[in-house]
Design a protein around this motif. Structure first.
Motif, PDB file in Angstrom:
ATOM      1  N   ALA A 180       0.831  -1.201   0.000  1.00 12.80           N
ATOM      2  CA  ALA A 180       0.000   0.000   0.000  1.00 12.80           C
ATOM      3  C   ALA A 180       0.872   1.261   0.000  1.00 12.80           C
ATOM      4  N   VAL A 181       1.891   1.272   0.842  1.00 12.81           N
ATOM      5  CA  VAL A 181       2.763   2.457   0.911  1.00 12.81           C
ATOM      6  C   VAL A 181       3.483   2.637  -0.434  1.00 12.81           C
TER       7      VAL A 181
ATOM      8  N   TRP B  80      -4.194  -4.116  14.737  1.00 10.97           N
ATOM      9  CA  TRP B  80      -4.748  -3.239  13.704  1.00 10.97           C
ATOM     10  C   TRP B  80      -3.844  -3.270  12.490  1.00 10.97           C
ATOM     11  N   SER B  81      -4.379  -2.785  11.373  1.00 15.48           N
ATOM     12  CA  SER B  81      -3.576  -2.664  10.166  1.00 15.48           C
ATOM     13  C   SER B  81      -4.081  -1.453   9.395  1.00 15.48           C
ATOM     14  N   ASP B  82      -3.144  -0.628   8.905  1.00 16.97           N
ATOM     15  CA  ASP B  82      -3.515   0.544   8.111  1.00 16.97           C
ATOM     16  C   ASP B  82      -3.069   0.325   6.670  1.00 16.97           C
ATOM     17  N   GLN B  83      -4.006   0.411   5.746  1.00 14.89           N
ATOM     18  CA  GLN B  83      -3.679   0.305   4.322  1.00 14.89           C
ATOM     19  C   GLN B  83      -4.489   1.359   3.576  1.00 14.89           C
ATOM     20  N   TYR B  84      -3.793   2.243   2.848  1.00 14.88           N
ATOM     21  CA  TYR B  84      -4.446   3.377   2.186  1.00 14.88           C
ATOM     22  C   TYR B  84      -5.262   4.133   3.247  1.00 14.88           C
ATOM     23  N   ASP B  85      -6.564   4.400   2.942  1.00 13.98           N
ATOM     24  CA  ASP B  85      -7.388   5.113   3.922  1.00 13.98           C
ATOM     25  C   ASP B  85      -8.194   4.135   4.765  1.00 13.98           C
ATOM     26  N   ILE B  86      -7.782   2.890   4.779  1.00 12.96           N
ATOM     27  CA  ILE B  86      -8.526   1.867   5.513  1.00 12.96           C
ATOM     28  C   ILE B  86      -7.850   1.600   6.848  1.00 12.96           C
ATOM     29  N   LYS B  87      -8.630   1.701   7.917  1.00 12.18           N
ATOM     30  CA  LYS B  87      -8.121   1.240   9.205  1.00 12.18           C
ATOM     31  C   LYS B  87      -8.871  -0.040   9.574  1.00 12.18           C
TER      32      LYS B  87
END
Ligand SMILES: Cc1cc2nc3c(=O)[nH]c(=O)nc-3n(C[C@H](O)[C@H](O)[C@H](O)COP(=O)(O)OP(=O)(O)OC[C@H]3O[C@@H](n4cnc5c(N)ncnc54)[C@H](O)[C@@H]3O)c2cc1C
Ligand code: FES
Lengths: 106, 404
Positions: free
Chosen positions: B160-161, B321-328
């Motif tokens: 994602a990054v 938790w996991s952050d990908q793009y604008d998704i938490k």
């Protein structure tokens, strides 16, 4: 550098220099202010960085995101002044900010 | 008093120091870390730190002064190489020996390495520590081609990054779907769709068979479905618990260092906490090993309380938790194949949750941009609450009312 005053639940005050760009949570951790756990390190995932923002500054801080609001709903003793300190970015306008800490983060 | 020696200077170690002192433990504390950094947070390594949005010092869990003030000696850049449990000493790589009354393994985990031919070529990276990110960063530019081996959370976060940065990203996953080991087909499909919409190529059921250096520079990744040319590779194919040293000194290990609910190992003077520990979970009904910040923190508190003479059993709902793009994504509990999946909200709206019911009670929840579902779900798991699947599935029924 903007100054932030943290007031522990016991009443003990800590006045710290807080670099703009950091979060209020990071300013507390960096300056060894006790009372903010910040388990998730600022990911807005744990609600253990709860603080009460002095009402005089409420309007100078951007509104809560939906995520912050809903995470806060599950913190203890939430009031209208409650915020998650990892979601407040320090800016020059926040110089003099006063935040109070809750009795416990859990 | 020889005090407490902590092996490993990561998330759990930092919390051990904090809790030991908060509980009034006054004996010496020494923390041994083989990395040159004070304890730091790993989650941002595949998120904001990789994206260049955080400086290194912002990863540190506590500033170095914290350990000084706590009277804890941080010995960094040295590893513990042997433990003599009879003499109660730890030998370090610099030849020094430290005596202990209590010893804590907070050794975390290390990445599982690729073993196919060519796996040691330059350009093949892993993502576990600050140094790994530093090695990736010089290649991490728009236009570069990156292959991610393994579609787990760390692989997908890295993808994602990179996609946001403008790299051409291919994720190669051996199993039928990404995240197969950790979540339901529904969630896997959601994340695969999300990544594909961002231009990431995802190849599932594709095994990596080897790597070759490309004559024109870069690498060729050989797979069961053909070759992929790229500039560099990041592999995220799982981790192994840091148990070698414990096993070598005769402490019982079985997929991690075996501990009880008080973080005690098979030696009453030795404790383990964090990724390296295999713990009993009454709540989950089995032994497990967890790889999460929350577990490292809470187990470290448990070990510290035991050492300070105030034992308190640990049996929390796991969360991550996991952050990908604008998704938490927020996860509580552990889902398993065979659970009944109840979906609340529409995945296409990017705000929904999947609840996993086992024997009529909520066993786990995966919440996408849905904090109330996550928080209430966590409480439901702790309370083993029976829920009406119909009401749970209906977004018009407030989450809070389901707790009543
Ligand atoms: C890229 C990445 C992203 C992640 N994202 C998330 C997330 O979003 N949310 C979440 O909850 N968790 C996440 N995690 C997992 C989380 O970071 C770990 O579960 C947590 O760091 C475990 O803490 P620990 O103290 O057990 O181990 P660590 O923090 O890994 O610390 C162990 C330390 O001990 C050292 N060590 C090992 N053996 C020795 C020895 N013999 N002598 C001296 N030192 C030794 C290791 O080098 C290491 O520095 C992520 C992990 C990674 C790698
Ligand atoms: S530090 Fe976890 S929500 Fe603020």
């Amino acid at each position: 550098m903007p100054k932030v005053t943290f007031i522990e639940h016991s009443g003990k005050e800590h006045v710290v220099d807080a670099a703009a760009g950091l979060s209020v949570m990071e300013a507390a951790v960096k300056n060894l202010v006790p009372g903010i756990d910040a388990d998730c390190g600022g990911a807005c995932a744990c609600a253990t960085c709860h603080v009460y923002v002095d009402p005089a500054f409420g309007a100078k801080i951007p509104e809560k995101s939906d995520m912050e609001q809903t995470m806060l709903d599950f913190a203890n003793e939430v009031t209208a002044d409650s915020r998650l300190s990892c979601q407040i970015k320090i800016t020059p306008e926040l110089d003099g900010l006063v935040v109070r800490l809750p009795a416990s983060q859990h | 008093m020889a005090g407490t020696v902590v092996i490993g200077a990561g998330q759990a170690a930092s919390q051990l120091v904090a809790t030991l002192r908060a509980e009034g433990y006054a004996d010496p504390i020494a923390v041994i870390g083989d990395e040159p950094y004070p304890p730091y947070q790993r989650p941002p390594l595949s998120k904001k730190f990789l994206a260049g949005e955080l400086t290194e010092d912002r990863l540190y869990i506590k500033p170095p002064e914290f350990y000084e003030q706590a009277g804890a000696m941080l010995k960094l850049g040295v590893s513990a190489v042997a433990v003599d449990r009879a003499a109660k000493t730890v030998t370090l790589s610099d030849g020094a020996a430290l005596g202990y009354d209590s010893l804590v393994f907070a050794t975390g985990s290390r990445v599982r390495k690729l073993t196919v031919p060519g796996s040691d070529l330059p350009g093949i990276h892993y993502l576990r520590g600050i140094d790994d990110v530093k090695a990736i960063q010089p290649h991490f530019h728009a236009g570069k081609r990156m292959v991610v081996v393994g579609g787990g959370y760390i692989g997908l976060e890295t993808a994602a990054v990179a996609a946001k940065r403008g790299l051409a990203v291919t994720v190669v996953e051996a199993m039928e779907r990404c995240l197969q080991r950790v979540t339901s087909p529904l969630m896997s499909a959601f994340f695969q769709t999300l990544h594909r919409a961002e231009g990431v190529v995802i190849q599932t059921e594709t095994g990596v068979t080897g790597f070759e250096a490309s004559p024109g520079g870069g690498l060729v990744v050989k797979t069961t479905k053909g070759e992929i040319a790229c500039d560099f590779v990041v592999a995220g194919i799982g981790i192994l618990p840091g148990q070698e040293l414990a096993a070598a000194c005769g402490i019982v290990c079985d997929n991690g260092i075996v501990v009880d609910e008080f973080a005690r190992t098979s030696d009453p003077n030795v404790y383990a906490a964090g990724d390296c520990a295999n713990l009993p979970s009454k709540l989950m009904g089995r032994r497990l090993r967890l790889e999460s910040v929350h577990n490292a923190i809470e187990q470290a508190k448990t070990a510290a309380l035991s050492i300070a003479g105030k034992p308190k059993a640990y049996d929390d709902v796991p969360w991550f938790w996991s952050d990908q793009y604008d998704i938490k994504l927020q996860i509580a509990g552990l889902s398993a194949p065979g659970d009944t999946v109840v979906v609340r909200g529409d995945p296409a709206s990017r705000k929904f949750a999947a609840f996993y019911l086992r024997d009529g009670v909520v066993a786990a929840v995966d919440a996408v941009n849905a904090a109330p579902e996550y928080m209430i779900g966590r409480m439901m798991i702790a309370q083993k609450k029976a829920v009406d699947p119909g009401r749970l599935a209906d977004p018009a029924t407030p989450m809070k009312s389901l707790m009543g």
